[in-house]
Design a protein around this motif. Structure first.
Motif, mmCIF file in Angstrom:
data_model
loop_
_atom_site.group_PDB
_atom_site.id
_atom_site.type_symbol
_atom_site.label_atom_id
_atom_site.label_comp_id
_atom_site.label_asym_id
_atom_site.label_seq_id
_atom_site.Cartn_x
_atom_site.Cartn_y
_atom_site.Cartn_z
ATOM 1 N N LYS A 1 92.829 -26.495 8.145
ATOM 2 C CA LYS A 1 92.182 -26.468 6.830
ATOM 3 C C LYS A 1 90.778 -25.878 6.959
ATOM 4 N N ILE A 2 90.323 -25.199 5.903
ATOM 5 C CA ILE A 2 89.022 -24.541 5.889
ATOM 6 C C ILE A 2 87.980 -25.492 5.312
ATOM 7 N N TYR A 3 86.820 -25.557 5.972
ATOM 8 C CA TYR A 3 85.708 -26.369 5.484
ATOM 9 C C TYR A 3 84.441 -25.515 5.478
ATOM 10 N N ASP A 4 83.568 -25.789 4.494
ATOM 11 C CA ASP A 4 82.308 -25.063 4.429
ATOM 12 C C ASP A 4 81.230 -25.813 5.206
ATOM 13 N N GLU A 5 79.992 -25.321 5.101
ATOM 14 C CA GLU A 5 78.901 -25.882 5.892
ATOM 15 C C GLU A 5 78.540 -27.303 5.490
ATOM 16 N N GLN A 6 78.963 -27.716 4.292
ATOM 17 C CA GLN A 6 78.694 -29.072 3.813
ATOM 18 C C GLN A 6 79.843 -30.028 4.111
ATOM 19 N N GLY A 7 80.868 -29.512 4.812
ATOM 20 C CA GLY A 7 82.014 -30.343 5.134
ATOM 21 C C GLY A 7 83.023 -30.471 4.018
ATOM 22 N N GLU A 8 82.842 -29.667 2.945
ATOM 23 C CA GLU A 8 83.779 -29.700 1.831
ATOM 24 C C GLU A 8 84.947 -28.763 2.106
ATOM 25 N N ARG A 9 86.148 -29.217 1.773
ATOM 26 C CA ARG A 9 87.324 -28.385 1.992
ATOM 27 C C ARG A 9 87.332 -27.209 1.016
ATOM 28 N N VAL B 1 92.940 -18.159 11.990
ATOM 29 C CA VAL B 1 92.581 -18.615 13.328
ATOM 30 C C VAL B 1 91.098 -18.920 13.393
ATOM 31 N N ALA B 2 90.754 -20.112 13.837
ATOM 32 C CA ALA B 2 89.360 -20.459 14.088
ATOM 33 C C ALA B 2 89.105 -20.281 15.567
ATOM 34 N N ILE B 3 88.371 -19.226 15.925
ATOM 35 C CA ILE B 3 88.091 -18.953 17.323
ATOM 36 C C ILE B 3 86.646 -19.332 17.636
ATOM 37 N N MET B 4 86.001 -20.022 16.687
ATOM 38 C CA MET B 4 84.612 -20.406 16.889
ATOM 39 C C MET B 4 84.528 -21.522 17.929
ATOM 40 N N ALA B 5 83.755 -21.309 18.962
ATOM 41 C CA ALA B 5 83.620 -22.305 20.019
ATOM 42 C C ALA B 5 82.853 -23.512 19.507
ATOM 43 N N SER B 6 83.161 -24.667 20.076
ATOM 44 C CA SER B 6 82.505 -25.884 19.615
ATOM 45 C C SER B 6 81.027 -25.900 19.970
ATOM 46 N N THR B 7 80.608 -25.017 20.874
ATOM 47 C CA THR B 7 79.203 -24.980 21.264
ATOM 48 C C THR B 7 78.350 -24.182 20.298
ATOM 49 N N ILE B 8 78.999 -23.435 19.374
ATOM 50 C CA ILE B 8 78.235 -22.631 18.431
ATOM 51 C C ILE B 8 77.547 -23.545 17.423
ATOM 52 N N SER B 9 76.267 -23.305 17.184
ATOM 53 C CA SER B 9 75.526 -24.077 16.181
ATOM 54 C C SER B 9 75.823 -23.500 14.806
ATOM 55 N N LEU B 10 76.464 -24.288 13.946
ATOM 56 C CA LEU B 10 76.842 -23.819 12.627
ATOM 57 C C LEU B 10 75.675 -24.003 11.668
ATOM 58 N N THR B 11 75.220 -22.903 11.098
ATOM 59 C CA THR B 11 74.084 -22.937 10.187
ATOM 60 C C THR B 11 74.585 -22.819 8.758
ATOM 61 N N ALA B 12 73.670 -22.573 7.829
ATOM 62 C CA ALA B 12 74.045 -22.449 6.426
ATOM 63 C C ALA B 12 75.114 -21.378 6.254
ATOM 64 N N ASP B 13 76.030 -21.626 5.317
ATOM 65 C CA ASP B 13 77.099 -20.700 4.980
ATOM 66 C C ASP B 13 78.078 -20.508 6.121
ATOM 67 N N ALA B 14 78.212 -21.496 7.003
ATOM 68 C CA ALA B 14 79.176 -21.424 8.087
ATOM 69 C C ALA B 14 80.505 -22.003 7.618
ATOM 70 N N TYR B 15 81.584 -21.427 8.121
ATOM 71 C CA TYR B 15 82.914 -21.914 7.810
ATOM 72 C C TYR B 15 83.609 -22.287 9.112
ATOM 73 N N ARG B 16 84.494 -23.285 9.039
ATOM 74 C CA ARG B 16 85.228 -23.688 10.227
ATOM 75 C C ARG B 16 86.630 -24.139 9.841
#
Length: 262
Positions: free
Chosen positions: A47-55, A27-42
């Motif tokens: 599907k899971i993506y890292d901070e660089q947009g790589e799956r 479950v991704a419960i991260m709000a769209s307003t959260i600023s994703l910094t280095a090492d963030a996952y979404r």
């Protein structure tokens, strides 16, 4: 969600490592307003993506031990930590779920370790050992899922709290994990509670048993401490509400999500 398995042969792994890891719901419960910094996952479309947009595709195993009265990864009595991590890498395993219990987080005394094979671990308490294992997995490029597995070292509890272990303690331990490993790049998420079952319900509104509401409360705590993590939430077992009569395993009933999504 199906178990996340490596396509390669896992039979060579010690018993402590030979089960694929999974959480019933990702479950991704991260709000769209959260600023994703280095090492963030979404999560995007499941599907899971890292901070660089790589799956990120997980091929993982459970590494049991930190949730038991040894307070240490199983297998260290027969092999070195580095040897087991290197074998995981050679088999294409890129993720490890680490089941934990509160005594490990409190720095209990570990056991079941051959210090002749693992001299660098001698003198560490359980929390220091957990730090070291996470650091070694991170350095090897292996993703880490922290799993709040038990309220003690004896048994998996049906609910997220017991008479001896309160919800407040559970939330504090989740916050501790999220905060302590906030800056470890490969700590990808936290599994809030292993296998809710028995009296656990979903979407019934009963604050004493409703795992759905408890998971939402816990997710807020985790993501406030570290908004870069993914929250893993298991299902429940049986209930009449929004659920078929088919037999379900512990944590394996996801049907009520149709009526009450997170």
């Amino acid at each position: 969600m199906k178990a996340l398995k490596s396509k390669r042969n896992l039979s060579m792994l010690p018993k402590a490592l030979n089960q694929p890891f999974y959480a019933a719901v990702l479950v991704a419960i991260m709000a769209s307003t959260i600023s994703l910094t280095a090492d963030a996952y979404r999560i995007i479309d499941g599907k899971i993506y890292d901070e660089q947009g790589e799956r990120v595709q997980l091929r993982g195993v459970n590494w049991f031990g930190f949730e038991t009265n040894t307070h240490a990864p199983h297998g260290l009595w027969a092999r070195s930590l580095d040897e087991m991590i290197e074998q995981m890498q050679s088999l294409g395993i890129n993720a490890v779920r680490l089941p934990l219990s509160p005594p490990t987080l409190r720095g209990a005394d570990p056991s079941g370790i051959d210090y002749g094979l693992n001299p660098e671990l001698e003198g560490m308490n359980a929390l220091e050992l957990l730090d070291h294992v996470i650091e070694r997995l991170d350095r090897a490029g292996i993703y880490i899922l922290l799993d709040h597995h038990r309220p003690n070292t004896n048994a998996i509890s049906p609910l997220w709290y017991t008479d001896e272990y309160s919800e407040a303690q559970w939330l504090a331990d989740l916050e501790f994990m999220a905060t302590r490993y906030r800056h470890v790049p490969h700590v990808i998420g936290i599994d809030l509670k292993n296998e809710p079952h028995g009296p656990a319900t979903w979407g019934t509104g009963n604050l004493d048993t409703d795992w759905n509401l408890a998971a939402e409360r816990a997710a807020r705590v985790v993501l406030t401490a570290n908004p870069n993590l993914i929250v893993f939430v298991a299902g429940i077992e049986e209930q009449e509400y929004c659920s078929s009569p088919h037999a379900h395993g512990w944590g394996g009933n996801l049907e009520p999500l149709r009526c009450m999504p997170l």
